[in-house]
Design an enzyme around this catalytic site. Structure first.
Site, PDB file in Angstrom:
ATOM      1  N   ASP A  20      22.318  -4.756 -40.558  1.00  0.00           N
ATOM      2  CA  ASP A  20      20.803  -4.489 -40.041  1.00  0.00           C
ATOM      3  C   ASP A  20      20.443  -5.782 -39.190  1.00  0.00           C
ATOM      4  O   ASP A  20      20.575  -5.619 -38.150  1.00  0.00           O
ATOM      5  CB  ASP A  20      19.953  -4.844 -41.570  1.00  0.00           C
ATOM      6  CG  ASP A  20      18.266  -4.893 -41.410  1.00  0.00           C
ATOM      7  OD1 ASP A  20      18.106  -5.234 -40.184  1.00  0.00           O
ATOM      8  OD2 ASP A  20      17.732  -4.938 -42.520  1.00  0.00           O
ATOM      9  N   LYS A  45      17.415  -4.967 -53.689  1.00  0.00           N
ATOM     10  CA  LYS A  45      17.639  -6.120 -53.034  1.00  0.00           C
ATOM     11  C   LYS A  45      18.295  -7.037 -53.953  1.00  0.00           C
ATOM     12  O   LYS A  45      18.347  -7.100 -55.202  1.00  0.00           O
ATOM     13  CB  LYS A  45      16.301  -6.969 -52.746  1.00  0.00           C
ATOM     14  CG  LYS A  45      15.392  -6.042 -51.606  1.00  0.00           C
ATOM     15  CD  LYS A  45      15.914  -6.252 -50.307  1.00  0.00           C
ATOM     16  CE  LYS A  45      15.130  -5.733 -49.308  1.00  0.00           C
ATOM     17  NZ  LYS A  45      15.636  -5.890 -47.979  1.00  0.00           N
ATOM     18  N   LYS A  52      17.881   1.758 -52.979  1.00  0.00           N
ATOM     19  CA  LYS A  52      18.438   0.387 -52.426  1.00  0.00           C
ATOM     20  C   LYS A  52      17.919  -0.708 -53.286  1.00  0.00           C
ATOM     21  O   LYS A  52      16.801  -0.564 -53.533  1.00  0.00           O
ATOM     22  CB  LYS A  52      18.389   0.317 -50.919  1.00  0.00           C
ATOM     23  CG  LYS A  52      18.144  -1.079 -50.460  1.00  0.00           C
ATOM     24  CD  LYS A  52      18.077  -1.101 -48.789  1.00  0.00           C
ATOM     25  CE  LYS A  52      17.190  -2.165 -48.136  1.00  0.00           C
ATOM     26  NZ  LYS A  52      16.984  -1.917 -46.894  1.00  0.00           N
ATOM     27  N   ASP A 107      21.053  -4.827 -50.614  1.00  0.00           N
ATOM     28  CA  ASP A 107      20.513  -5.525 -49.453  1.00  0.00           C
ATOM     29  C   ASP A 107      20.468  -7.061 -49.763  1.00  0.00           C
ATOM     30  O   ASP A 107      19.666  -7.450 -50.463  1.00  0.00           O
ATOM     31  CB  ASP A 107      19.347  -5.097 -48.931  1.00  0.00           C
ATOM     32  CG  ASP A 107      19.165  -5.411 -47.398  1.00  0.00           C
ATOM     33  OD1 ASP A 107      19.780  -6.397 -46.858  1.00  0.00           O
ATOM     34  OD2 ASP A 107      18.061  -5.110 -46.923  1.00  0.00           O
ATOM     35  N   GLY A 123      12.899  -0.134 -42.412  1.00  0.00           N
ATOM     36  CA  GLY A 123      11.700  -0.342 -42.490  1.00  0.00           C
ATOM     37  C   GLY A 123      11.486  -1.894 -43.019  1.00  0.00           C
ATOM     38  O   GLY A 123      12.240  -2.722 -43.041  1.00  0.00           O
ATOM     39  N   SER A 146      13.503   1.324 -50.677  1.00  0.00           N
ATOM     40  CA  SER A 146      13.944  -0.081 -50.951  1.00  0.00           C
ATOM     41  C   SER A 146      13.274  -0.812 -51.943  1.00  0.00           C
ATOM     42  O   SER A 146      12.193  -0.930 -51.788  1.00  0.00           O
ATOM     43  CB  SER A 146      13.776  -0.622 -49.398  1.00  0.00           C
ATOM     44  OG  SER A 146      14.207  -2.014 -49.610  1.00  0.00           O
ATOM     45  N   LYS A 202      16.391  -0.505 -36.929  1.00  0.00           N
ATOM     46  CA  LYS A 202      14.957  -0.910 -36.822  1.00  0.00           C
ATOM     47  C   LYS A 202      14.463  -0.841 -35.503  1.00  0.00           C
ATOM     48  O   LYS A 202      14.909  -1.752 -34.756  1.00  0.00           O
ATOM     49  CB  LYS A 202      14.524  -2.262 -37.606  1.00  0.00           C
ATOM     50  CG  LYS A 202      14.721  -2.077 -39.105  1.00  0.00           C
ATOM     51  CD  LYS A 202      14.609  -3.406 -39.785  1.00  0.00           C
ATOM     52  CE  LYS A 202      14.943  -3.189 -41.275  1.00  0.00           C
ATOM     53  NZ  LYS A 202      14.879  -4.558 -42.070  1.00  0.00           N
ATOM     54  N   GLU A 226      24.579  -3.925 -47.512  1.00  0.00           N
ATOM     55  CA  GLU A 226      23.663  -4.320 -46.303  1.00  0.00           C
ATOM     56  C   GLU A 226      23.694  -5.722 -46.068  1.00  0.00           C
ATOM     57  O   GLU A 226      23.308  -6.576 -46.965  1.00  0.00           O
ATOM     58  CB  GLU A 226      22.254  -3.619 -46.546  1.00  0.00           C
ATOM     59  CG  GLU A 226      21.454  -3.645 -45.324  1.00  0.00           C
ATOM     60  CD  GLU A 226      19.934  -2.981 -45.394  1.00  0.00           C
ATOM     61  OE1 GLU A 226      20.124  -2.000 -46.157  1.00  0.00           O
ATOM     62  OE2 GLU A 226      19.072  -3.292 -44.658  1.00  0.00           O
TER      63      GLU A 226
HETATM   64  O1  OSB Z   1      16.208  -5.824 -45.006  1.00  0.00           O
HETATM   65  O2  OSB Z   1      15.415  -3.554 -44.837  1.00  0.00           O
HETATM   66  C1  OSB Z   1      15.266  -5.031 -44.824  1.00  0.00           C
HETATM   67  C2  OSB Z   1      11.413  -5.350 -45.434  1.00  0.00           C
HETATM   68  C3  OSB Z   1      11.141  -6.239 -44.803  1.00  0.00           C
HETATM   69  C4  OSB Z   1      11.895  -7.204 -44.056  1.00  0.00           C
HETATM   70  C5  OSB Z   1      13.353  -6.621 -44.225  1.00  0.00           C
HETATM   71  C6  OSB Z   1      13.644  -5.576 -45.064  1.00  0.00           C
HETATM   72  C7  OSB Z   1      12.811  -4.870 -45.791  1.00  0.00           C
HETATM   73  C8  OSB Z   1      12.997  -3.642 -46.314  1.00  0.00           C
HETATM   74  C9  OSB Z   1      11.802  -2.788 -46.922  1.00  0.00           C
HETATM   75  O3  OSB Z   1      14.174  -3.506 -47.124  1.00  0.00           O
HETATM   76  C10 OSB Z   1      11.995  -1.424 -46.508  1.00  0.00           C
HETATM   77  C11 OSB Z   1      10.599  -0.691 -46.510  1.00  0.00           C
HETATM   78  O4  OSB Z   1       9.751  -0.789 -45.374  1.00  0.00           O
HETATM   79  O5  OSB Z   1      10.335  -0.087 -47.466  1.00  0.00           O
HETATM   80 MG    MG Z   2      17.935  -4.871 -44.622  1.00  0.00          MG
END
Ligand code: OSB
Ligand code: MG
Length: 360
Positions: free
Chosen positions: A232, A157, A155, A182, A284, A130, A256, A207
């Site tokens: 999510d 953002k 992935k 995402d 995560g 991510s 999660k 996402e």
């Molecule tokens: O939306 O998946 C998410 C990190 C913090 C809060 C929300 C998200 C995330 C990540 C990081 O996408 C995933 C990781 O821990 O590598």
């Molecule tokens: Mg997410």
């Protein structure tokens, strides 16, 4: 029996930017349970601010200290803990921190590694990355690095107004990679025309485009897009997962454990996804080596059928607090052997980054 907490402030290796903000370090509560020679660990995935979901470190600590810790001290099995904490509405991340502490404790008591204690383990987890938002050059470089390291899914953002630039540049440079995006709930029902343009980038899924607690508008959007929707933030209980699939609001769920209130509920969601022939993977929340051990273990279970956001420890912090970080080989990570999480705490770094501690 001793139940202690530490609050740590861990510097990230590089800032992590999402549609809800930029993090440069992580303030995290770690919980330590000691009883009859067993030491169990867990962490809370809450952050300093309620920007991802409604909980934060302060609400979680209140719920844990004033409601959950007396139950934990009786050392119930996780399923019993879940039942006994039902009287508290919501506050899933607080509940998960305590349920997972009991998971580690009971796995250690039984002498089993966490993945085997949870269910049918494949023995390894497929890993995706991510990537937070950066300037385009940095993003493209990070993607190339990730591909070179063997990651099985990329992935990125996105946020409203930047999606076409980001996804356009990524697809120009990497036309064939397994790619997802995402939005962390940055769009509304007024943005459907814009969001629908994302179809041209051939994502494996999109996402959480809409509101953090929405299912109905996601169902409406899903009908108008060819890109599968992954939920999510919205999936905060098995019942929400059931409703989302019944309404065709998603084809994919990012599990999660924190958001779902623990491992037990996460396993139930896996069963629900399976009953709809959907896809499911483990997300995560920038966990330390403690939470990461739980994530890698559950990501190794047979029901998980997409790569997770379960990067090896070295992606995240300047110094992690474990002496045996996970290593990724060919895009996979194996859960620890031994009992429970199997992590070895690095006491030096634990102490170095502690900003508060106490007894519960
Ligand atoms: O939306 O998946 C998410 C990190 C913090 C809060 C929300 C998200 C995330 C990540 C990081 O996408 C995933 C990781 O821990 O590598
Ligand atoms: Mg997410």
């Amino acid at each position: 029996m001793k139940l202690n907490y530490r609050k740590l402030k861990l510097p990230l290796k590089s800032p992590f930017t999402t549609s809800f903000g930029t993090d440069t370090d992580k303030d995290v509560f770690v919980f330590i349970l000691e009883h009859n020679g067993i030491t169990a660990y867990s962490e809370s995935v809450t952050d300093e601010n309620p920007f991802y979901g409604p909980e934060d470190n302060y609400t979680a600590f209140h719920i844990i200290k004033d409601y959950l810790s007396p139950i934990v001290k009786e050392l119930p099995e996780p399923a019993e803990f879940n039942e006994r904490s039902q009287f508290i509405k919501g506050n899933n991340m607080a509940k998960a921190a305590m349920e997972m502490l009991l998971y580690d404790y009971h796995a250690k008591l039984k002498g089993q590694p966490l993945d085997k204690f949870m269910g049918k383990s494949r023995g390894y987890a497929d890993v995706g990355i991510s990537l937070g938002m950066d300037n385009i050059e940095t993003t493209l470089k990070k993607i190339q690095d990730a591909l070179d390291r063997g990651y099985k899914r990329i992935k990125v953002k996105i946020m409203k107004g930047k999606e076409m630039d980001i996804l356009g540049s990524v697809r120009d440079s990497f036309p064939d990679i397994t790619l997802s995006a995402d939005a962390n709930s940055d769009y509304t029902e007024k943005d459907f025309d814009l969001v629908k343009k994302i179809d041209r980038y051939d994502l494996v899924y999109l996402e959480q485009p809409l509101y953090h607690d929405d299912i109905i508008y996601h169902a409406r959007l899903a009908k108008q897009m060819s890109t599968p929707i992954c939920l999510d933030e919205s999936i905060t209980s098995p019942e929400k997962a059931q409703k989302a699939f019944e309404m065709d609001a998603c084809k994919v769920i990012n599990i999660k454990e924190g958001r779902l209130g623990g491992i037990e509920n996460s396993l139930t969601v896996m069963d629900i996804v399976k009953s709809f022939n959907g896809h499911v993977w483990i997300g995560g929340m920038l966990e330390t080596g403690i939470g990461r051990a739980f994530n890698v273990s559950i990501a190794s279970l047979e029901g998980i059928n997409y790569p997770g956001d379960t990067s090896p420890n070295d992606k995240y912090f300047l110094h992690d607090i474990v002496k045996n970080p996970f290593k990724m080989v060919n895009g996979t990570i194996k859960p620890n052997k031994g009992k429970g999480t199997g992590i070895l705490i690095d006491k030096e770094y634990l102490n170095k980054y502690t900003i508060a501690e106490g007894v519960l």
